[in-house]
Design a protein around this motif. Structure first.
Motif, PDB file in Angstrom:
ATOM      1  N   ALA A  92       0.860  -1.175   0.141  1.00 42.06           N
ATOM      2  CA  ALA A  92       0.014  -0.011  -0.058  1.00 42.06           C
ATOM      3  C   ALA A  92       0.684   1.218  -0.061  1.00 42.06           C
ATOM      4  CB  ALA A  92      -0.907   0.048   1.244  1.00 42.06           C
ATOM      5  N   MET A  93       2.076   0.922   0.104  1.00 44.90           N
ATOM      6  CA  MET A  93       3.021   2.303   0.334  1.00 44.90           C
ATOM      7  C   MET A  93       3.217   3.106  -1.054  1.00 44.90           C
ATOM      8  SD  MET A  93       5.788   1.376   2.928  1.00 44.90           S
ATOM      9  CE  MET A  93       7.169   2.530   2.511  1.00 44.90           C
ATOM     10  N   PRO A  94       3.405   4.354  -1.052  1.00 40.67           N
ATOM     11  CA  PRO A  94       3.521   4.986  -2.341  1.00 40.67           C
ATOM     12  C   PRO A  94       4.867   4.598  -3.186  1.00 40.67           C
ATOM     13  CG  PRO A  94       3.934   6.491  -0.408  1.00 40.67           C
ATOM     14  CD  PRO A  94       3.389   5.254  -0.097  1.00 40.67           C
ATOM     15  N   LYS A  95       4.780   4.667  -4.508  1.00 43.70           N
ATOM     16  CA  LYS A  95       5.856   4.008  -5.012  1.00 43.70           C
ATOM     17  C   LYS A  95       7.048   5.232  -5.601  1.00 43.70           C
ATOM     18  CE  LYS A  95       3.435   0.155  -6.423  1.00 43.70           C
ATOM     19  NZ  LYS A  95       2.492   0.398  -5.417  1.00 43.70           N
ATOM     20  N   ARG A  96       6.492   6.581  -5.588  1.00 45.96           N
ATOM     21  CA  ARG A  96       7.282   7.570  -5.791  1.00 45.96           C
ATOM     22  C   ARG A  96       6.696   8.985  -5.227  1.00 45.96           C
ATOM     23  NH1 ARG A  96       4.467   5.837 -10.406  1.00 45.96           N
ATOM     24  NH2 ARG A  96       6.174   4.599 -10.927  1.00 45.96           N
ATOM     25  N   GLY A  97       7.416   9.980  -5.320  1.00 42.53           N
ATOM     26  CA  GLY A  97       7.021  11.124  -4.912  1.00 42.53           C
ATOM     27  C   GLY A  97       7.496  11.500  -3.557  1.00 42.53           C
ATOM     28  N   TRP A  98       7.083  12.325  -2.731  1.00 36.62           N
ATOM     29  CA  TRP A  98       7.503  12.843  -1.442  1.00 36.62           C
ATOM     30  C   TRP A  98       6.940  11.809  -0.355  1.00 36.62           C
ATOM     31  CZ3 TRP A  98       3.514  13.290   2.120  1.00 36.62           C
ATOM     32  CH2 TRP A  98       2.087  13.752   1.491  1.00 36.62           C
ATOM     33  N   GLY A  99       5.731  10.970  -0.654  1.00 38.17           N
ATOM     34  CA  GLY A  99       5.294   9.986   0.237  1.00 38.17           C
ATOM     35  C   GLY A  99       6.400   8.975   0.490  1.00 38.17           C
ATOM     36  N   VAL A 100       7.205   8.376  -0.457  1.00 39.96           N
ATOM     37  CA  VAL A 100       7.939   7.620  -0.107  1.00 39.96           C
ATOM     38  C   VAL A 100       8.743   7.903   1.281  1.00 39.96           C
ATOM     39  CG1 VAL A 100       9.929   6.353  -0.957  1.00 39.96           C
ATOM     40  CG2 VAL A 100       8.095   6.947  -2.516  1.00 39.96           C
ATOM     41  N   SER A 101       9.513   8.726   1.115  1.00 44.75           N
ATOM     42  CA  SER A 101      10.322   9.330   2.215  1.00 44.75           C
ATOM     43  C   SER A 101       9.611   9.589   3.568  1.00 44.75           C
ATOM     44  CB  SER A 101      11.317  10.367   1.878  1.00 44.75           C
ATOM     45  OG  SER A 101      11.089  11.081   0.765  1.00 44.75           O
ATOM     46  N   ALA A 102       8.369  10.012   3.365  1.00 45.33           N
ATOM     47  CA  ALA A 102       7.704  10.267   4.616  1.00 45.33           C
ATOM     48  C   ALA A 102       7.063   8.874   5.355  1.00 45.33           C
ATOM     49  CB  ALA A 102       6.476  11.157   4.026  1.00 45.33           C
ATOM     50  N   SER A 103       6.819   7.984   4.508  1.00 46.03           N
ATOM     51  CA  SER A 103       6.228   6.734   4.964  1.00 46.03           C
ATOM     52  C   SER A 103       7.285   5.973   5.462  1.00 46.03           C
ATOM     53  CB  SER A 103       5.368   6.140   4.023  1.00 46.03           C
ATOM     54  OG  SER A 103       6.071   6.000   2.603  1.00 46.03           O
ATOM     55  N   LEU A 104       8.580   6.060   4.757  1.00 43.18           N
ATOM     56  CA  LEU A 104       9.792   5.385   5.310  1.00 43.18           C
ATOM     57  C   LEU A 104      10.194   5.822   6.679  1.00 43.18           C
ATOM     58  CD1 LEU A 104      12.066   4.687   2.118  1.00 43.18           C
ATOM     59  CD2 LEU A 104      10.619   2.938   3.382  1.00 43.18           C
ATOM     60  N   VAL A 105      10.313   7.134   6.807  1.00 44.07           N
ATOM     61  CA  VAL A 105      10.899   7.707   8.048  1.00 44.07           C
ATOM     62  C   VAL A 105       9.741   7.476   9.114  1.00 44.07           C
ATOM     63  CG1 VAL A 105      11.268  10.174   9.289  1.00 44.07           C
ATOM     64  CG2 VAL A 105      12.021   9.634   6.908  1.00 44.07           C
ATOM     65  N   THR A 106       8.496   7.665   9.018  1.00 41.39           N
ATOM     66  CA  THR A 106       7.514   7.350   9.776  1.00 41.39           C
ATOM     67  C   THR A 106       7.725   5.652  10.341  1.00 41.39           C
ATOM     68  OG1 THR A 106       6.199   8.587   8.711  1.00 41.39           O
ATOM     69  CG2 THR A 106       4.969   7.400  10.557  1.00 41.39           C
ATOM     70  N   LEU A 107       7.627   4.900   9.353  1.00 45.14           N
ATOM     71  CA  LEU A 107       8.026   3.543   9.715  1.00 45.14           C
ATOM     72  C   LEU A 107       9.134   3.333  10.475  1.00 45.14           C
ATOM     73  CD1 LEU A 107       6.948   1.697   6.382  1.00 45.14           C
ATOM     74  CD2 LEU A 107       5.991   1.244   8.725  1.00 45.14           C
ATOM     75  N   ALA A 108      10.153   3.879  10.261  1.00 40.06           N
ATOM     76  CA  ALA A 108      11.232   3.560  10.714  1.00 40.06           C
ATOM     77  C   ALA A 108      11.452   4.135  12.313  1.00 40.06           C
ATOM     78  CB  ALA A 108      12.607   4.256  10.171  1.00 40.06           C
ATOM     79  N   VAL A 109      10.509   4.782  12.948  1.00 34.54           N
ATOM     80  CA  VAL A 109      10.683   5.529  14.059  1.00 34.54           C
ATOM     81  C   VAL A 109      10.576   4.451  15.319  1.00 34.54           C
ATOM     82  CG1 VAL A 109       9.311   6.813  15.779  1.00 34.54           C
ATOM     83  CG2 VAL A 109       9.691   7.784  13.538  1.00 34.54           C
ATOM     84  N   PRO A 110       9.537   3.559  15.262  1.00 32.64           N
ATOM     85  CA  PRO A 110       9.715   2.470  16.205  1.00 32.64           C
ATOM     86  C   PRO A 110      10.784   1.667  16.367  1.00 32.64           C
ATOM     87  CG  PRO A 110       7.607   2.262  14.996  1.00 32.64           C
ATOM     88  CD  PRO A 110       8.651   3.128  14.358  1.00 32.64           C
ATOM     89  N   LEU A 111      11.676   1.610  15.139  1.00 33.06           N
ATOM     90  CA  LEU A 111      12.886   0.760  15.146  1.00 33.06           C
ATOM     91  C   LEU A 111      14.157   1.471  15.837  1.00 33.06           C
ATOM     92  CD1 LEU A 111      12.444  -0.495  11.543  1.00 33.06           C
ATOM     93  CD2 LEU A 111      12.250  -1.796  13.618  1.00 33.06           C
ATOM     94  N   LEU A 112      13.936   3.017  16.120  1.00 35.68           N
ATOM     95  CA  LEU A 112      15.063   3.541  16.469  1.00 35.68           C
ATOM     96  C   LEU A 112      14.803   3.632  18.104  1.00 35.68           C
ATOM     97  CD1 LEU A 112      14.872   6.198  13.943  1.00 35.68           C
ATOM     98  CD2 LEU A 112      16.381   4.362  14.009  1.00 35.68           C
TER      99      LEU A 112
END
Lengths: 364, 289
Positions: B90-110
């Motif tokens: 369901a994640m976006p494939k291009r555009g600003w949404g990619v980095s936005a969702s990747l960063v959001t997802l990475a938060v719990p891992l940090l």
């Protein structure tokens, strides 16, 4: 059946990929799209397939507008540069996959799969997975997948580019035979002039999103309309010599003087661009009226059973194609021979003024 | 025939061997050593053979913890792998949404692991926690400190929240690596969304999903910090997973022998199951009809 592209433009993100493309394809015709990388060949294929919608313009089949018809409803098959097969399916099931959706009965599918596999010499491999095949076999599977369905349109996007030399030669010959038995419109893209010539049929020369010239392949090869077409449709690239015509003689690169005879007769005075294919520059005299000039060797490159000798003459780089494998000392001076009967002449804007007459010389 | 020069390669391997010896082999052998002895104090020990192993395998509390652990890891895999794939799809494939969702997802891992436990304690507190208060005000009684089921639900939620992003990132990387031409070929074949997933995306993600399953399996089987901070293994023994029980024996009761024997059994279970998963995933889906 006839398929036409009318005034097709495609603009992606403000960048123009295709500019006013007008093309007609007839059933059973073999069409080669020749152009360099990024010329727009794949963009045209994608529009033909219905994978992309043109920004402007229409696509018609037998006069009927199909511009917006989705790819699922069209009768097409496509082969890609990469070897595209379903990774978890065996070769057999891969080849059968386009038919499974159509609801054909199993016995008929089986017959067709085996027939197509035989045609492409992959019958013994039917039980294997794509990952267990060599590159050539993977591409044969992909081609079989495209051929199994009798589609109206068969598109091949540089299918042989990722194969090694030997396999490429082999498949080229086989593909020619296969295409001949097809009712479909075959559209084949390539960057290689040699491949285009082997496939024959019609050619569309494309550069920077524009169609430069169309026509029967051998005719376009012999009579390129512009210096750009000649450049794209020559491998190694055509040699260009600047020069001018004055009173029944032409002077190329200042010191090569040639008589204006044969197809060059009557060339008005003025400045021209003279083109000469590398196989028409010789290292020894071939004819009485050959013109000789001296040049310096820059590089000798061996390609298969030929040697390409790169030379420099008055600041212009030229390539001489020599049969057989030879080594040349870099920096040495050699004699080059050329005959005026092989010269293409373009005016300063690049339009063709004269091209060699089709006679025995051209069939080397 | 064998010349000394030919054996020089051994010297090149030596540094690696020394590092591995100190980082893995020596500590492991120390544990093996402990597991075979009864130790009362420094210099006071007696060799007992496999007695500790027998005792540990017969220990009912350990067996309970083991089944609890299997249930927990099984649920983790069943929830996180499909959920991770779904989110990746369901994640976006291009555009600003990619980095936005990747960063959001990475938060719990940090976030440090024990901090995650603390965050969830506060989050689920029935008196002040956002989750606890909300759920209680809906009329559902919820208290992870008192009710075993609630403790399990909270632990699972925490685990899924914490680690599904890893599966998403791996699956997303796998999806991005599929050339566009595959999707075109599927469209030309008239393949449905499901068929495209089943015959292109899933097989192409096999490699990354194998890694995701192995990582989540090992990690969830070893889970310690988060439930220790959140529930401390309770209420009762409801969330006493293997590592929590192990630490209780080893440092709480200072039974080094049994704890060492237990550690080795623990280690072998993880090794065995990782091997089974790896072999199964290596061969799954080959030659489908």
């Amino acid at each position: 059946m006839g398929l036409s592209l009318k005034h097709i433009d495609r603009i992606v993100g403000g960048e123009r990929h295709l500019k006013d493309i007008n093309l007609n394809f007839e059933s059973g015709s073999r069409n080669v799209l020749l152009g360099r990388t990024l010329a727009g060949k794949t963009s045209i294929l994608r529009i033909l397939a219905g994978l992309d919608r043109p920004t402007h313009g229409r696509i018609t089949i037998d006069g009927k507008d199909v511009t917006g018809v989705s790819v699922r409803k069209r009768s097409i098959a496509m082969v890609y540069q990469q070897f595209i097969n379903y990774p978890s399916l065996t070769v057999y099931n891969n080849i059968a996959s386009p038919l499974n959706v159509s609801g054909m009965d199993d016995a008929e599918i089986d017959r067709r799969v085996r027939e197509t596999a035989r045609m492409l010499h992959i019958e013994p491999l039917l039980d294997r997975l794509p990952a267990e095949l060599s590159g050539g076999q993977q591409q044969r599977t992909a081609i079989a997948r495209a051929l199994i369905k009798d589609t109206q349109l068969l598109l091949l996007d540089e299918p042989l580019v990722n194969l090694d030399y030997k396999l490429r030669e082999e498949l080229r010959v086989e593909l020619q035979e296969i295409f001949q038995q097809r009712e479909a419109i075959v559209v084949y893209t390539t960057t290689e002039p040699t491949e285009a010539l082997m496939l024959g049929g019609n050619i569309v020369v494309i550069d920077e999103g524009c169609v430069l010239q169309t026509g029967p392949t051998p005719k376009v090869y012999r009579h390129p309309e512009t210096s750009k077409v000649a450049e794209i449709f020559s491998d190694p690239p055509i040699n260009y010599l600047r020069g001018s015509a004055e009173d029944r003689h032409a002077r190329l690169e200042e010191n090569i003087k040639i008589p204006l005879t044969g197809h060059l007769e009557g060339l008005p005075n003025g400045k021209y661009l003279f083109g000469l294919r590398s196989n028409h520059l010789f290292l020894s005299r071939t004819k009485e009226d050959d013109t000789e000039f001296k040049s310096t060797v820059e590089l000798a490159e061996i390609n298969g059973s030929e040697t390409f000798v790169h030379i420099r003459h008055n600041g212009t780089s030229l390539v001489v194609q020599e049969n057989g494998i030879h080594t040349r000392k870099i920096g040495s001076e050699i004699s080059i021979f050329m005959n005026p009967c092989h010269l293409f002449v373009f005016d300063e804007t690049g339009s063709r003024v004269a091209s060699p007459v089709e006679d025995a010389h051209n069939h080397r | 025939m064998e010349k000394w020069e030919n054996n020089k390669a051994w010297f090149l391997v030596l540094p690696v061997f020394i590092i591995v010896a100190f980082s893995a082999i020596i500590p492991l052998m120390t544990v093996v050593n402990y597991s075979l002895q009864d130790i009362w104090g420094p210099g006071q020990q007696v060799f007992v053979g496999i007695e500790w192993f027998e005792e540990m395998l017969a220990n009912e509390r350990l067996q309970d913890a083991l089944w609890r652990q299997f249930l927990f890891s099984g649920l983790v895999l069943l929830i996180e792998i499909p959920l991770g794939i779904l989110i990746a799809l369901a994640m976006p494939k291009r555009g600003w949404g990619v980095s936005a969702s990747l960063v959001t997802l990475a938060v719990p891992l940090l976030i440090p692991w024990n901090v995650i436990g603390t965050i969830w304690i506060i989050f689920t507190r029935p008196d002040i926690g956002l989750f606890g208060v909300t759920i209680n005000s809906l009329g559902i009684a919820f208290d992870h400190t008192a009710r075993p089921l609630d403790a399990w639900i909270t632990t699972m939620l925490m685990e899924v929240w914490h680690w599904t992003p890893l599966v998403v990132l791996l699956a997303y990387a796998g999806l991005r690596a599929i050339p566009e031409a595959y999707y075109q070929a599927a469209r030309i074949d008239g393949a449905s969304v499901w068929a495209t997933f089943r015959y292109i995306q899933l097989p192409k993600m096999r490699g990354v999903l194998t890694i995701a399953v192995l990582l989540r399996w090992m990690d969830s089987f070893l889970i310690y910090a988060e439930p220790f901070a959140l529930t401390g293994g309770g209420p009762g023994n409801a969330t006493t997973f293997l590592s929590i029980y192990l630490v209780k024996i080893a440092t709480g009761q200072f039974d080094l022998g049994p704890a060492a024997a237990f550690s080795l059994i623990y280690f072998l279970i993880i090794l065995l199951f990782s091997f089974i998963f790896y072999q199964a995933l290596l061969n799954v889906g080959k030659g489908d009809k």
